[in-house]
Design a protein around this motif. Structure first.
Motif, short mmCIF file in Angstrom:
data_model
loop_
_atom_site.label_atom_id
_atom_site.label_comp_id
_atom_site.label_asym_id
_atom_site.label_seq_id
_atom_site.Cartn_x
_atom_site.Cartn_y
_atom_site.Cartn_z
N ASP A 1 0.82 -1.21 0.00
CA ASP A 1 0.00 0.00 0.00
C ASP A 1 0.86 1.26 0.00
O ASP A 1 0.54 2.25 -0.66
CB ASP A 1 -0.93 0.01 1.21
CG ASP A 1 -2.04 -1.02 1.10
OD1 ASP A 1 -2.53 -1.23 -0.03
OD2 ASP A 1 -2.41 -1.61 2.12
N SER B 1 -7.45 -0.91 -2.18
CA SER B 1 -7.74 -1.58 -3.46
C SER B 1 -8.06 -0.54 -4.53
O SER B 1 -9.18 -0.03 -4.59
CB SER B 1 -8.92 -2.54 -3.27
OG SER B 1 -8.66 -3.47 -2.25
N THR C 1 -8.62 -11.72 -4.87
CA THR C 1 -8.24 -10.37 -5.31
C THR C 1 -7.82 -9.49 -4.15
O THR C 1 -8.29 -9.64 -3.03
CB THR C 1 -9.42 -9.71 -6.07
OG1 THR C 1 -8.98 -8.47 -6.64
CG2 THR C 1 -10.61 -9.45 -5.16
N GLY C 2 -6.91 -8.57 -4.45
CA GLY C 2 -6.49 -7.58 -3.47
C GLY C 2 -6.75 -6.18 -3.98
O GLY C 2 -7.30 -5.33 -3.29
N ASN C 3 -6.38 -5.95 -5.26
CA ASN C 3 -6.54 -4.62 -5.85
C ASN C 3 -7.86 -4.48 -6.62
O ASN C 3 -8.13 -3.44 -7.19
CB ASN C 3 -5.36 -4.31 -6.78
CG ASN C 3 -4.72 -2.98 -6.46
OD1 ASN C 3 -5.13 -2.26 -5.56
ND2 ASN C 3 -3.69 -2.63 -7.22
N PHE C 4 -8.64 -5.53 -6.68
CA PHE C 4 -9.99 -5.57 -7.25
C PHE C 4 -10.02 -5.45 -8.78
O PHE C 4 -11.08 -5.33 -9.38
CB PHE C 4 -10.88 -4.48 -6.63
CG PHE C 4 -12.34 -4.85 -6.57
CD1 PHE C 4 -12.80 -5.71 -5.59
CD2 PHE C 4 -13.26 -4.35 -7.48
CE1 PHE C 4 -14.15 -6.08 -5.53
CE2 PHE C 4 -14.61 -4.70 -7.42
CZ PHE C 4 -15.05 -5.57 -6.44
N LEU D 1 -11.97 -5.74 1.96
CA LEU D 1 -13.07 -5.80 1.00
C LEU D 1 -14.25 -6.58 1.56
O LEU D 1 -15.40 -6.18 1.41
CB LEU D 1 -12.59 -6.42 -0.31
CG LEU D 1 -11.64 -5.56 -1.15
CD1 LEU D 1 -10.98 -6.39 -2.25
CD2 LEU D 1 -12.38 -4.37 -1.75
N SER E 1 -10.90 -12.86 -0.34
CA SER E 1 -9.79 -12.16 0.30
C SER E 1 -9.06 -13.07 1.27
O SER E 1 -9.63 -14.05 1.77
CB SER E 1 -10.30 -10.93 1.07
OG SER E 1 -10.94 -10.00 0.22
#
Length: 491
Positions: free
Chosen positions: A192, A321, A261-264, A293, A287
């Protein structure tokens, strides 16, 4: 045409949106309209033909020849077979293997194409001679971007990664890249912080102008760039065609899609495919322990003020994200005023709460869940014992969330699991699940052991990494990133 999620920038063509990467004053580019594609009309075509059709649908300012050139990357000279994204039935699930490219991760599906799209797009910035690609990576994007842009004329690329937040194999893949235009920098922080530092550079008008005066323009290879996200739509259509062909789905029947997913970005591509007419029932967001999320879909509050966990699925170790902004733009009814307000709160307070209508729309579109580290190990072991199929930890997160979903709902819809990485990229974790007694302190021995036990071949791009020469710059703190690129590229 493409518009800003924050309503703060003029509409752009496809080339302009890709060249800029993200909105220079904050926000992301999104398509104003979604082209419709009837899956029945595309039965029997090849993957490159499907990619070409979707590229042309979204990029009318590109010539047909350029779209063909970009789509031809999907062949056995780059990927390990004529089918770059095979659908493998494992029990009642369809595992969509997205890791048959040169770096053994799903990012290859887009980042092998992006240099072709970006090279053409940068011509709209005629005042610049070179483009500097800035990349923040949580693991797989870095190597895939380096491989895609390596030695591409007129391009420089620098990748920033959290020095303690990627696997041994992921780090070695990046630091052994030998392109004349590639640089890799470990950062003393988490993903991040890397991503925020890169975004701040894009939003720094003075720094951009300084580089422009030297004939250098910024762009991005992260999924904030529409040219990175667009190719990911293709493989969801491909998955559906394969499911119908194998009779896992009746023609016209809807499928579920589960995405770790992490960043979507990857699940957002599936959402766009549904908007284009692909028969998708439920989108399931999976996640790991960094479950910001999942909590949003429960509470309607996006809160990054929480503990950050370094897990066995590092590409999902994300609390901010980026592509979620695009999703919220759609869920809010394309209200840039709401997006501006929420993301101002996120920057100032670390959290925001959406209104009830937006939350209701989000819940209708996506179901969310998460898996613990212990559950990941259990799933890897169970799937291998029952089906002799080897999951990487990211895909194991998705399988656990899917299992929880079916137990809760009883939904028997045929479901596609997006498998995002080869298990050999995380050999130690996978071995711990399959045969803990075989685990070594040497990751390169773990790769060989995993191959011996399972009979699976080590992907070519991961072979011999331990013997290759490493390259890279000394580590930096997140706040030092902008000064570093000044020194490297304009001093």
């Amino acid at each position: 045409m493409y518009e800003s999620t924050r309503g703060n920038y003029p509409e752009q063509t496809g080339k302009e949106a890709i060249a800029l990467g993200m909105v220079p004053v904050g926000g992301l580019f999104v398509p104003k309209h979604y082209p419709k594609i009837n899956w029945e009309d595309i039965r029997g075509i090849t993957y490159p033909q499907l990619a070409q059709l979707i590229f042309q649908s979204y990029l009318p300012d590109f010539t047909k020849e350029k779209c063909i050139e970009a789509s031809e990357i999907y062949n056995k000279n780059v990927f390990d077979s004529d089918n770059p994204a095979p659908l493998v039935n494992v029990g009642k699930m369809g595992i969509l293997e997205l890791w048959h490219g040169p770096t053994a991760a799903f990012k290859d599906m887009a980042l092998q194409v992006l240099p072709h799209l970006l090279g053409e797009s940068m011509k709209v910035l005629t005042q610049t001679d070179r483009v500097l690609i800035l990349v923040a990576t949580s693991g797989d994007t870095g190597k895939a971007a380096l491989e895609g842009f390596k030695n591409v004329k007129g391009t420089e690329i620098i990748v920033f990664y959290p020095e303690s937040g990627v696997s041994t194999v992921q780090e070695r893949q990046m630091t052994t890249t030998d392109g004349v235009n590639t640089r890799v920098v470990p950062v003393m922080g988490n993903f991040d912080q890397c991503q925020s530092a890169v975004k701040e550079i894009f939003a720094n008008s003075k720094l951009r102008e300084t580089f422009n005066q030297r004939g250098i323009a910024f762009s991005s290879a992260n999924s904030i760039n529409w040219g990175r996200l667009l190719p990911q739509i293709v493989y969801y259509f491909w998955a559906y065609l394969q499911a119908v062909e194998s009779q896992s789905l009746r023609p016209g029947e809807k499928m579920n899609v589960v995405v770790p997913t992490g960043n979507f970005g990857n699940i957002l591509a599936a959402y766009y495919a549904r908007m284009m007419g692909l028969p998708i029932n439920k989108l399931i967001c999976a996640s790991n322990e960094n479950n910001v999320l999942t909590d949003f879909f429960v509470e309607g509050i996006y809160n990054r003020n929480r503990s950050f966990y370094v897990t066995s699925s590092p590409s999902m170790d994300i609390l901010i994200s980026s592509n979620f902004e695009r999703f919220l733009y759609e869920m809010s009814g394309k209200r840039p005023d709401k997006i501006n307000n929420w993301y101002k709160q996120l920057q100032e307070r670390g959290e925001f709460k959406v209104d009830s209508d937006t939350l209701a729309m989000a819940r209708e579109a996506v179901v969310a869940g998460w898996a613990s580290e212990a559950e990941v190990q259990m799933v890897i072991k169970a799937v291998y014992q029952e089906y002799s199929y080897v999951l990487d930890p990211h895909t194991a997160v998705a399988v656990k969330v899917y299992d929880d979903y079916t137990k809760k709902t009883g939904d028997k819809t045929f479901t596609i699991i997006a498998s995002t990485a080869s298990p050999f990229k995380f050999a130690k974790t996978v071995l711990e699940g399959i045969d803990a007694s075989a685990v070594s302190g040497d990751e390169w021995i773990n790769l060989k052991k995993l191959s011996e036990i399972t009979g699976w071949a080590i992907p070519q791009g991961l072979q011999g990494l331990e013997d290759k020469q490493t390259f890279g710059l000394s580590h930096v703190r997140p706040k030092e990133i902008s000064e570093l690129i000044r020194k490297v590229y304009i001093s």
